[in-house]
Design an enzyme around this catalytic site. Sequence first.
Site, PDB file in Angstrom:
ATOM      1  N   LYS A 161       0.852  -1.179   0.151  1.00 16.90           N
ATOM      2  CA  LYS A 161       0.021  -0.085  -0.116  1.00 16.90           C
ATOM      3  C   LYS A 161       0.805   1.259  -0.241  1.00 16.90           C
ATOM      4  O   LYS A 161       0.636   1.963  -0.875  1.00 16.90           O
ATOM      5  CB  LYS A 161      -0.933   0.107   1.317  1.00 16.90           C
ATOM      6  CG  LYS A 161      -2.018  -1.286   1.377  1.00 16.90           C
ATOM      7  CD  LYS A 161      -2.843  -0.797   2.457  1.00 16.90           C
ATOM      8  CE  LYS A 161      -2.191  -0.965   3.786  1.00 16.90           C
ATOM      9  NZ  LYS A 161      -1.630  -2.235   4.019  1.00 16.90           N
ATOM     10  N   GLU A 187       2.235   6.765  11.575  1.00 15.10           N
ATOM     11  CA  GLU A 187       3.605   6.352  10.795  1.00 15.10           C
ATOM     12  C   GLU A 187       4.679   5.913  11.740  1.00 15.10           C
ATOM     13  O   GLU A 187       4.801   6.549  12.722  1.00 15.10           O
ATOM     14  CB  GLU A 187       4.055   7.468   9.918  1.00 15.10           C
ATOM     15  CG  GLU A 187       3.000   7.648   8.639  1.00 15.10           C
ATOM     16  CD  GLU A 187       3.338   6.511   7.649  1.00 15.10           C
ATOM     17  OE1 GLU A 187       4.464   6.479   7.124  1.00 15.10           O
ATOM     18  OE2 GLU A 187       2.359   6.196   7.420  1.00 15.10           O
ATOM     19  N   ARG A 188       5.378   4.802  11.234  1.00 17.69           N
ATOM     20  CA  ARG A 188       6.528   4.410  11.770  1.00 17.69           C
ATOM     21  C   ARG A 188       7.605   5.328  11.595  1.00 17.69           C
ATOM     22  O   ARG A 188       7.710   6.029  10.607  1.00 17.69           O
ATOM     23  CB  ARG A 188       6.981   3.296  11.362  1.00 17.69           C
ATOM     24  CG  ARG A 188       6.042   1.941  11.619  1.00 17.69           C
ATOM     25  CD  ARG A 188       6.455   0.586  11.016  1.00 17.69           C
ATOM     26  NE  ARG A 188       5.319  -0.376  11.164  1.00 17.69           N
ATOM     27  CZ  ARG A 188       4.363  -0.680  10.296  1.00 17.69           C
ATOM     28  NH1 ARG A 188       4.387   0.432   9.136  1.00 17.69           N
ATOM     29  NH2 ARG A 188       3.374  -1.738  10.612  1.00 17.69           N
TER      30      ARG A 188
END
Length: 461
Positions: A161, A187-188
Amino acid sequence: MSSPAAPRQIGTIEAVQGPVVDIVCDHPPPLHRALYAQPNGEPCLLEVFRELGERHVRAIALHRTAGLARGLAVMDSGGPLEIPVGPQCLGRLLDVFGAPLDGEAPFEATDHRPLVAPPGPLSEARAAESVLETGIKVIDLLCPFVRGGKTGLFGGAGVGKTVLITEFMNAVIQLHAGVSVFAGIGERIREGHELWHDMREAGVMPRTVMVFGQMDESPGVRFRVGLTGLAYAEYLRDTVGKDVLLLIDNVFRFVQAGSEISGLLGRMPATVGYQPTLLSEVAELEERISSTTAGSITSVQAVYVPADDMTDPAVSAIFSHLDTMVVLSRNQAAKGIYPAVDPLKSSSKMMDRHFLGERHYRVAETVREHLARYHELEDIIAMLGIESLSEVDRRIVARARRLQRYLTQPFHVVAQHTGIAGTSVPLAQTLDDCEAFLRGDYDQLAEADCYMRGSMQESRE
């Protein structure tokens, strides 16, 4: 948040439980009012989410609550959460409050915009007008993106994705020279850092605003960072007059943050443990993504599908707002088909001969028919062999397998990892190639020669 002219104490903290802060005050503030406390000289922002009684409200902290204690004074900001906006926001990496994350000085703000706002007037809304070409063959052909529309990239963990949304961002900026806003929800930090550097190396950062609410931050931050990105997109559309590409990764984490806040506020969970306000929260975000007479916002949203279950309530709630649905399949990825788009499950509300034109519609439907027939015959081929099929079916299967491999494509954003140069194929060339496959022009070509190529013209050269 705009600073008040004269800070006014509105009450005191009564209890702190994780990010939840209960406040006692003589005159309760309205919902979504921004308050703040200063335990160590640094302001801790609070957003009012619930009224508990005549003199009590419950707020969610958007900073860490270390240092907050009972009896600490709570100040009124005088308005809702706001972010600074201005033309210089382009090229910047920002947090949920519009503060810089890129180590540079804050940009010069010309105005402030509230995070929570109603959608634009219905009288100013503008309908979808045309297909937005991406240069990605399978998407342009079978599930075209719509300029001014909303597209969802659905898939489980690890099916591509983020890679696809990044490639689309790169393609649209290069092809259409618009501006883009990227909102990273939960988000990482590794992913965010890599994406920021990729955008800088690709030379598209000067026309991009990136907003991040990281995984380790308060659920209030993760719940609001999508609205921060949307507020910047609305500013660029309304004030600067640009056509804006809004990318959100990942909308499911927005739902998760809302579920976390709902539980902290003491609400009873609903279906499958989701918050009872699921539908209205998703609608508050999605309905503001629209095109007006001033400009358009085209949205592409990555949506994590838990346990690959497309009937999950969160997935269904998001899907109901979208114009195009691109489903990424684990089976396709297992076969080495990248992008791992499932051509039979992906769809677009704009797959209409009046919108696409007769040729595009006819080629797309014929390609889908070939792939569907091949899918029906796969079990028979596995058990009895392809020799058991009729001559017509064998021809359809052979062409479908070549088409399946032709619709793979090397991406620019992963070229340094794969060692294969990325390609972009115009829609007209994709239609030409697919017609040639369907006529049988490439029946003698090896399947491997169709795999991970651009156009067939490039392959012949």
